[in-house]
Enzyme design. Structure first.
Site, short mmCIF file in Angstrom:
data_model
loop_
_atom_site.label_atom_id
_atom_site.label_comp_id
_atom_site.label_asym_id
_atom_site.label_seq_id
_atom_site.Cartn_x
_atom_site.Cartn_y
_atom_site.Cartn_z
N ILE A 202 0.87 -1.20 0.00
CA ILE A 202 0.00 0.00 0.00
C ILE A 202 0.90 1.24 0.00
O ILE A 202 1.68 1.42 0.93
CB ILE A 202 -0.85 0.10 1.30
CG1 ILE A 202 -1.40 -1.26 1.74
CG2 ILE A 202 -1.97 1.14 1.15
CD1 ILE A 202 -1.72 -1.30 3.23
N HIS A 203 0.80 2.04 -1.04
CA HIS A 203 1.58 3.29 -0.99
C HIS A 203 0.94 4.45 -1.75
O HIS A 203 1.38 5.59 -1.62
CB HIS A 203 3.00 3.07 -1.53
CG HIS A 203 3.07 3.03 -3.02
ND1 HIS A 203 2.83 1.89 -3.73
CD2 HIS A 203 3.32 4.00 -3.93
CE1 HIS A 203 2.93 2.15 -5.02
NE2 HIS A 203 3.23 3.41 -5.18
#
Ligand code: UD1
Length: 366
Positions: A202-203
């Site tokens: 997740i970024h």
């Protein structure tokens, strides 16, 4: 005979992997005699685990210039890239500038080159999410419209450019990340017991910048019935560290094993042997597809539409553990047509790109 000079611009993690594919093709090609390919690193990514590790592991030559741009707001980061790249381009006077993907480094460098009237070639042209909330979408649309040569990974991407009126020097060459993946995947050994875990990343700002959204994702992951390995991007790590409730939530999420960002070989291994991949990254969706592993995209849309239409990727912008598990089970029940993996090319995209660059330069200098 004149040796044409090509400046390749990199700055962020996925670009090092794309550059590695080009370097590999360049090293083994007869075009090495005709083209001088050198690298400029903007410094957008500077942590060892997001940058240097890939240069070592994938044998990418040391960049001739490192611009040391670092983190900042989008405007400041892009402006610094624009300004510093311009200085180098004025000094080096390359015949062509090669940019990759959709990061602020892509846009800043493409803009600097096009203002200096240096031809720009865009690798990974024609991708669209149609979501202007994503900085990457703005970067890729503008870059495509100021580029002189456009290298599309798929038929779909080429069609999109035609729809936007970009018709000159548009080539469907295949995908450079597929090139490097095909040459690596057979060598990769499992690092964990196969199919016992999910791999999550997740970024994207659309998931990290709203604490409620990030909390929802963490809650969904923590409700899964298998371990979740989460190599945590520094952007996400910093945001979680700044919030007491998010830190507590992650700490109390037993199935989630947080690890530092990993090398390319380790990432491919973790993906290849995962039960499923959960991600908001673009490149990882495609790698999971090519490795035949089900993927859940934690977003509203994807630019790699083929992975969804072929039934191996599902969009899940509002995840819960239950929806993730159901979607994965549904994908696993369907048979995967191995042959369709070829939609991302046959592993020779990089060679084609180099050849088209040489042809373009020869023609324009005749
Ligand atoms: C960038 C790209 C994204 C790509 C991703 C891969 C843009 C707009 N986004 O996102 O398309 O998928 O790289 O990782 O260019 N940080 C560090 N160390 C670093 C780099 C970043 O700690 O080496 C932190 C900083 O807090 C920084 C934040 O991450 O502010 C965001 O970094 P940035 O490079 O702007 O965007 P990414 O989220 O990495």
């Amino acid at each position: 005979m004149r040796r044409f000079r090509i400046a390749g611009i990199v700055g962020a993690r996925p670009q090092f992997i794309k550059a590695a594919a080009l370097c590999k093709a360049y090293q083994s090609s007869r075009l090495k005699k005709k083209l001088d390919l050198f690298w400029i690193h903007t410094g957008q990514h500077y942590d060892y685990t997001l940058s240097d590790i890939f240069f070592k592991e994938l044998s990418i030559p040391k960049p001739r210039y490192h611009l040391g741009v670092g983190s900042a707001s989008h405007a400041e980061q892009t402006a610094k890239i624009l300004e510093k790249t311009e200085t180098v381009l004025i000094k080096e006077k390359p015949d062509l500038v090669l940019v990759f993907g959709d990061t602020n480094s892509t846009l800043g460098a493409a803009l600097a080159a096009s203002k200096l009237r240096i031809p720009v070639a865009h690798v990974e042209a024609g991708l669209r999410s149609f979501n202007r909330q994503m900085p990457e979408e703005i970067n890729r649309v503008i870059t495509d419209h100021i580029s002189d040569i456009l290298f599309c990974p798929t038929r779909h991407a080429k069609k999109q450019l035609l729809k936007e009126g970009i018709i000159q020097a548009v080539y469907q060459v295949g995908d450079v990340m597929a090139d490097i993946l095909f040459s690596y995947q057979k060598r990769v050994k499992p690092r964990r017991k196969p199919r016992t875990y999910y791999l999550a990343t997740i970024h994207r700002n659309i998931n990290t910048d709203d604490p409620r959204k990030l909390a929802r994702i963490i809650r969904a992951l923590s409700g899964l019935h298998k371990k979740v390995i989460l190599p945590l991007h520094p952007r996400t790590r910093k945001i979680i560290a700044l919030s007491r409730s998010l830190s507590r939530l992650l700490k109390n999420s037993a199935p989630i094993e947080v690890i530092s960002p990993v090398s390319y070989a380790e990432m491919i291994s973790l993906q290849k042997y995962a039960y499923a991949v959960l991600t908001d990254s673009g490149g990882i969706q495609k790698e999971a597809f090519l490795l035949g592993v089900p993927c859940i995209t934690l977003r509203n849309e994807t630019e790699w539409v083929e992975t969804v239409t072929l039934g191996r990727n599902a969009l899940c912008p509002h995840p819960t553990a239950r929806t993730i598990e159901r979607l994965v089970e549904r994908m696993l029940r369907k048979k995967f047509m191995g042959v369709s993996r070829r939609i991302y090319g046959d592993g020779s995209a990089s060679e084609r790109i180099l050849k088209h660059c040489e042809d373009y330069l020869k023609k324009s200098h005749d």
